[in-house]
Design an enzyme around this catalytic site. Sequence first.
Site, PDB file in Angstrom:
ATOM      1  N   PHE A 150      42.319  39.234  42.520  1.00  0.00           N
ATOM      2  CA  PHE A 150      42.690  40.548  41.994  1.00  0.00           C
ATOM      3  C   PHE A 150      42.251  40.770  40.563  1.00  0.00           C
ATOM      4  CE2 PHE A 150      46.155  37.978  40.303  1.00  0.00           C
ATOM      5  CZ  PHE A 150      46.324  38.508  39.029  1.00  0.00           C
ATOM      6  N   LYS A 174      35.519  39.854  51.455  1.00  0.00           N
ATOM      7  CA  LYS A 174      36.952  40.073  51.698  1.00  0.00           C
ATOM      8  C   LYS A 174      37.622  40.115  50.333  1.00  0.00           C
ATOM      9  CE  LYS A 174      40.649  38.864  51.802  1.00  0.00           C
ATOM     10  NZ  LYS A 174      41.831  39.441  51.061  1.00  0.00           N
ATOM     11  N   GLU A 177      43.572  42.076  48.432  1.00  0.00           N
ATOM     12  CA  GLU A 177      44.324  43.206  48.988  1.00  0.00           C
ATOM     13  C   GLU A 177      45.117  43.933  47.915  1.00  0.00           C
ATOM     14  OE1 GLU A 177      46.716  39.382  49.795  1.00  0.00           O
ATOM     15  OE2 GLU A 177      44.624  40.030  49.594  1.00  0.00           O
ATOM     16  N   SER A 227      43.734  30.992  43.310  1.00  0.00           N
ATOM     17  CA  SER A 227      44.725  29.995  42.918  1.00  0.00           C
ATOM     18  C   SER A 227      44.385  28.625  43.491  1.00  0.00           C
ATOM     19  CB  SER A 227      46.107  30.416  43.397  1.00  0.00           C
ATOM     20  OG  SER A 227      46.179  30.356  44.813  1.00  0.00           O
ATOM     21  N   CYS A 282      41.165  33.445  34.558  1.00  0.00           N
ATOM     22  CA  CYS A 282      41.080  32.004  34.793  1.00  0.00           C
ATOM     23  C   CYS A 282      40.529  31.284  33.573  1.00  0.00           C
ATOM     24  CB  CYS A 282      40.218  31.703  36.015  1.00  0.00           C
ATOM     25  SG  CYS A 282      38.482  32.130  35.822  1.00  0.00           S
ATOM     26  N   GLU A 382      49.957  26.961  35.667  1.00  0.00           N
ATOM     27  CA  GLU A 382      49.194  28.119  35.219  1.00  0.00           C
ATOM     28  C   GLU A 382      50.101  29.344  35.273  1.00  0.00           C
ATOM     29  OE1 GLU A 382      44.775  29.997  35.950  1.00  0.00           O
ATOM     30  OE2 GLU A 382      45.853  29.210  37.680  1.00  0.00           O
TER      31      GLU A 382
END
Length: 498
Positions: A150, A174, A177, A227, A282, A382
């Site tokens: 995201f 993909k 969402e 993740s 990240c 994290e």
Amino acid sequence: MPRTLPQLIDGQWLQSQTPDLIEVTDPTTQEVIALAPKATAEEIEAAVASAQQAFLAWREVPVSERARLMLRYQHLLKEHHDELAEILAAETGKTFADAKGDVWRGIEVAEHAANIASLMMGETVENVAREIDTASWIQPLGVCVGITPFNFPAMIPLWMFPLAIACGNTFILKPSEQDPMTPNRLAELFLEAGAPAGVLQVLHGGREQVDALLVHPLVRAVSFVGSVTVGQHVYRTGTQHLKRVQAFAGAKNHMVIMPDAPRDQVISNLLGASCGAAGQRCMAISVAVFVGESKQWIDELAEQMAALRPGHWQDSGAAYGPLISPQARQRALRLIEEGKAEGADCLLDGSHCKVEGYPDGNWVGPTLFRGVTTKMGLYREEIFGPVLVCMEVDTLEQAIELVNASPYGNGTSLFTRSGGAARHFQHAVEVGQVGINVPIPVPLPFFSFTGWKGSFYGDLHAYGKQAVRFYTETKTVTSRWFDDKPLGEGPNMTIQLK
């Protein structure tokens, strides 16, 4: 009524037949702004079949023609830069400046893909044995899949599909969402640039859809960013089904500050690197390691961090926006509370942040801790929020030991005026991307993005988590020297070590 997003299958934008829809919400208000379908098994099968059929023709298209498609595409991306940034900001909450940066870093990859002809050249050697010549050829794999997160809904899809397609592959995207509108618009522009039907497909959904792609026999390769838990699952599942997988996972990035570094620049860089994009990068700096007397700057860091103000993406004075979801906010708040309970000194607490006019936003104010140890969850996990922890050591060697003991190895940086310290740090630190006086050393597309250890799952992990390194690893080092004082020793350069 929010619109249901279509999927791109075989060159056509089609509404899914599924009744199972995912709400896409504005993170500043929780308003539902779109609905994303969970692709059905039949739709996934149709997309893969289309991609495989398109591959048979696309692989035969001359590389120069594939490059021209990328030239047209990067031109369209630039024309629609601000439009893309507005869509991105609306669904992620990023400030408009951050959103434009997200789009632009993706455009740079599309530009690089336009140079694909020179990157596809193989190797030849004449007379490897008497009257025997050898040539190697670079050839496309087939159907590739990209699973994107995201936090960079423009940049990371554009990391993936332009290069894969320019190399002669076909691609199934993909996207996350949580913000799928930006990737859909990227795909619309790709079709407008002249991409043939089936070369790019876009499917929406969650884990079920990802798993179906990971096990599909016609999928040859998978790229993932996200993740640790999901990255490990993608890597294990994909490789068990004999696919090539590169999975970029979590991070806990350290910035080491030497006493000879310029204080004002250090603090300014720390603010942006820790709180920019609400810490949802990240490559964000979440640990500041103060060496020796530089620890005296922590109080000033706290004062300046307190002045940062989150806000709506249309607020030009906002330093950053909300977290992506209520769940992300609750995770950050949990870790902040755990840090306090474990004895860390909370110099600045953003837990109760409010933004006028947006009472339901996923807000977390800038948060700063001191006195953190390596055993605290605040340090080990994290956070993915605007939370910075400060640690203090006496020497550079101790700082390097701290960084190297981390299970992650995505990015790190050192701020210093000493070329000798910089040379030693970049050589000794066990992290894939190293910045010297650069807080977030994300390389440009013509360099490798090179996470190490638990931040990356690829060929080096093929024999287990603590595998012997049968292959060399790439370390990308980006350096910048300050102008106001002569360099102690060492070169001024940007290099890639292999």
